[in-house]
Every structure is written in structure tokens, then in C-alpha cells.
Design a protein around this motif. Structure first.
Motif, mmCIF file in Angstrom:
data_model
loop_
_atom_site.group_PDB
_atom_site.id
_atom_site.type_symbol
_atom_site.label_atom_id
_atom_site.label_comp_id
_atom_site.label_asym_id
_atom_site.label_seq_id
_atom_site.Cartn_x
_atom_site.Cartn_y
_atom_site.Cartn_z
ATOM 1 N N GLU A 3 8.015 -11.424 4.941
ATOM 2 C CA GLU A 3 8.770 -12.014 3.837
ATOM 3 C C GLU A 3 7.958 -13.124 3.180
ATOM 4 O OE1 GLU A 3 11.704 -10.973 2.725
ATOM 5 O OE2 GLU A 3 11.650 -9.376 4.213
ATOM 6 N N TYR A 16 -0.129 -4.045 -4.120
ATOM 7 C CA TYR A 16 0.965 -4.943 -3.759
ATOM 8 C C TYR A 16 2.086 -4.776 -4.775
ATOM 9 C CZ TYR A 16 3.514 -9.314 -2.926
ATOM 10 O OH TYR A 16 4.486 -10.246 -2.663
ATOM 11 N N LYS A 17 3.248 -4.331 -4.310
ATOM 12 C CA LYS A 17 4.386 -4.093 -5.192
ATOM 13 C C LYS A 17 5.425 -5.187 -5.015
ATOM 14 C CE LYS A 17 7.673 -0.529 -6.610
ATOM 15 N NZ LYS A 17 8.170 0.851 -6.380
ATOM 16 N N GLU A 25 1.684 -4.073 7.122
ATOM 17 C CA GLU A 25 3.015 -4.395 6.611
ATOM 18 C C GLU A 25 3.097 -5.892 6.372
ATOM 19 O OE1 GLU A 25 6.146 -2.941 8.993
ATOM 20 O OE2 GLU A 25 5.514 -0.842 8.868
ATOM 21 N N SER A 62 2.337 -14.480 -3.875
ATOM 22 C CA SER A 62 3.196 -13.520 -4.557
ATOM 23 C C SER A 62 3.568 -13.926 -5.982
ATOM 24 C CB SER A 62 4.485 -13.314 -3.755
ATOM 25 O OG SER A 62 5.252 -14.511 -3.747
ATOM 26 N N ASN A 88 12.190 -7.725 -3.194
ATOM 27 C CA ASN A 88 11.397 -7.144 -2.116
ATOM 28 C C ASN A 88 9.925 -7.145 -2.492
ATOM 29 O OD1 ASN A 88 12.156 -4.762 -3.952
ATOM 30 N ND2 ASN A 88 10.547 -3.878 -2.672
ATOM 31 N N ASN A 89 9.069 -7.155 -1.492
ATOM 32 C CA ASN A 89 7.619 -7.060 -1.688
ATOM 33 C C ASN A 89 7.038 -6.196 -0.581
ATOM 34 O OD1 ASN A 89 8.004 -9.122 0.313
ATOM 35 N ND2 ASN A 89 5.911 -9.758 -0.016
ATOM 36 N N GLU A 90 6.068 -5.371 -0.929
ATOM 37 C CA GLU A 90 5.494 -4.464 0.070
ATOM 38 C C GLU A 90 4.074 -4.087 -0.317
ATOM 39 O OE1 GLU A 90 7.457 -0.378 -1.800
ATOM 40 O OE2 GLU A 90 8.296 -1.284 0.004
ATOM 41 N N LEU A 91 3.318 -3.680 0.705
ATOM 42 C CA LEU A 91 1.966 -3.185 0.497
ATOM 43 C C LEU A 91 2.001 -1.663 0.479
ATOM 44 C CD1 LEU A 91 -0.066 -5.478 2.934
ATOM 45 C CD2 LEU A 91 0.515 -5.878 0.537
ATOM 46 N N GLU A 92 1.239 -1.072 -0.429
ATOM 47 C CA GLU A 92 1.158 0.376 -0.536
ATOM 48 C C GLU A 92 -0.262 0.851 -0.288
ATOM 49 O OE1 GLU A 92 2.731 1.154 -4.446
ATOM 50 O OE2 GLU A 92 4.774 1.246 -3.669
#
Length: 198
Positions: free
Chosen positions: A137, A93-94, A134, A185, A125-129
Motif C-alpha cells: 500500500e 506501474y498502474k 507485488e 506514486s 489501488n496501485n499495482e505492478l504489471e
């Protein structure tokens, strides 16, 4: 005569504040993780819920600060760009954000100080890698946590060690056809910084 005394007092106070005003840049490393990852299946008969704690990883921060003090006390507002990465079992999680702590401190022993205060967080921003999922928000773009720690000043150089945590969760959601996920988060982390005053 009274007016002259008042003006002299005001000028002296302004001079003292100016002598203890400081501006500079800072940066360093963060070590911590965002909050629990929750996987919930809400079938009528096969309801199950599982929690997973994120693994602490190292991130970084960079930005600017100011410091205004008098008689051993000071206020230190900062504006920082922070990048974090938390590892979970099946993905990373970035999170990139702007932090704006406003700390109140006191000089306790020579160059050593202690400080604490609220920390405002704005998520960029936040995203899964490393996954096909996906994330949506976050629930709130702006949240408030707290920081507390100690600092050491040696000439123009400064060093800080702080702990940061949240007052409340800030959830982000993702849903598939059969599952619903939530992820807190707001990070819990240690912050190590070096600074340089102009």
C-alpha cells in the motif's frame, strides 16, 4: 425602506451568483508519469542504490465539475476518476485514483481563463504489471498536489490544459528476500480535458 434596500441587494447578489453558476461533466487524457523508482540493497559491504525515472504514458480521466463565479472570478471544484500507467524498465506501474481539485480562476480575455489551486488525491489501488513483484500500500491514501493551467469556453463546451505536480512524495514499498524497492506514486502530468455544461 432600509429593509427593502437590503433585501433588494441580497436578491440581486443571489441572482448574479445564480447566473454564473455552472455544472457539467468532463473527461480527457493525462500524459505523465509517477515518480522515481528506487532499488536499494542494504548489505553491509555491497550497499548499492539505483534510481530510475518512469517513462511518460497516456492515461484518462472522467468526472463532474461545478463552477461558481462573479465579476470575472470563479471557483471550480471537481471530482474525477483518473487512471494512470507508468512504464519502468522491468515493469509497468498502474494507479487508479480519485482527484478532487479546487481551482480559483479569472476570465482574462473573452472566453479564455486561467486557473490554479490544490488537488486532493485519494488512491483507490496501485499495482505492478508484467512482473512477479507485488507492491504494498502507499504511504498515504490521501495527498495534496497542485494544478495550474488555462481554459477556453465556447458555448456549453469547454477545453482545459493543465499541469499537475505534487507538494511531496507518496511512497509505496515492496521487499524481497534480498532487495527493497520504493516507488513515488504521486504523478507529474499534463491534463487535457473537454467538458460540457448542463
Amino acid at each position: 425602506m432600509k429593509k427593502l434596500i437590503i433585501i433588494a441587494v441580497l436578491l440581486t447578489g443571489t441572482s448574479i451568483m445564480a447566473q454564473e453558476a455552472e455544472f457539467g461533466i468532463k473527461g480527457g487524457l493525462n500524459y505523465g508519469a509517477s515518480g522515481d523508482f528506487e532499488n536499494v540493497n542494504e548489505g553491509a559491504e555491497d550497499f548499492r542504490s539505483s534510481f530510475e525515472e518512469g517513462e511518460n504514458k497516456t492515461g484518462f480521466h472522467i468526472g463532474a465539475y461545478s463552477k461558481f463565479g462573479i465579476l470575472g472570478f470563479f471557483i471550480q471544484p471537481e471530482l474525477m476518476y483518473t487512471s494512470l500507467n507508468t512504464e519502468y524498465e522491468s515493469f509497468d506501474y498502474k494507479l487508479n485514483k480519485i482527484d478532487a481539485p479546487v481551482l480559483v480562476g479569472v476570465n482574462v480575455l473573452g472566453p479564455l481563463s486561467i486557473k490554479a489551486g490544490p488537488s486532493f488525491q485519494y488512491i483507490l489501488n496501485n499495482e505492478l504489471e508484467e512482473t512477479s513483484l507485488e507492491i504494498g500500500e502507499v504511504e498515504n491514501d490521501i495527498t495534496i498536489g497542485y494544478q495550474l493551467g488555462a481554459g477556453l469556453n465556447i458555448g456549453r463546451l469547454g477545453f482545459d490544459l493543465r499541469y499537475e505536480n505534487a507538494f511531496s512524495e507518496n511512497t509505496a514499498f515492496v521487499e524481497t528476500a534480498s532487495e527493497r524497492f520504493s516507488l513515488d506514486s504521486r504523478p507529474s502530468q499534463w491534463i487535457l480535458s473537454a467538458s460540457y455544461s448542463f
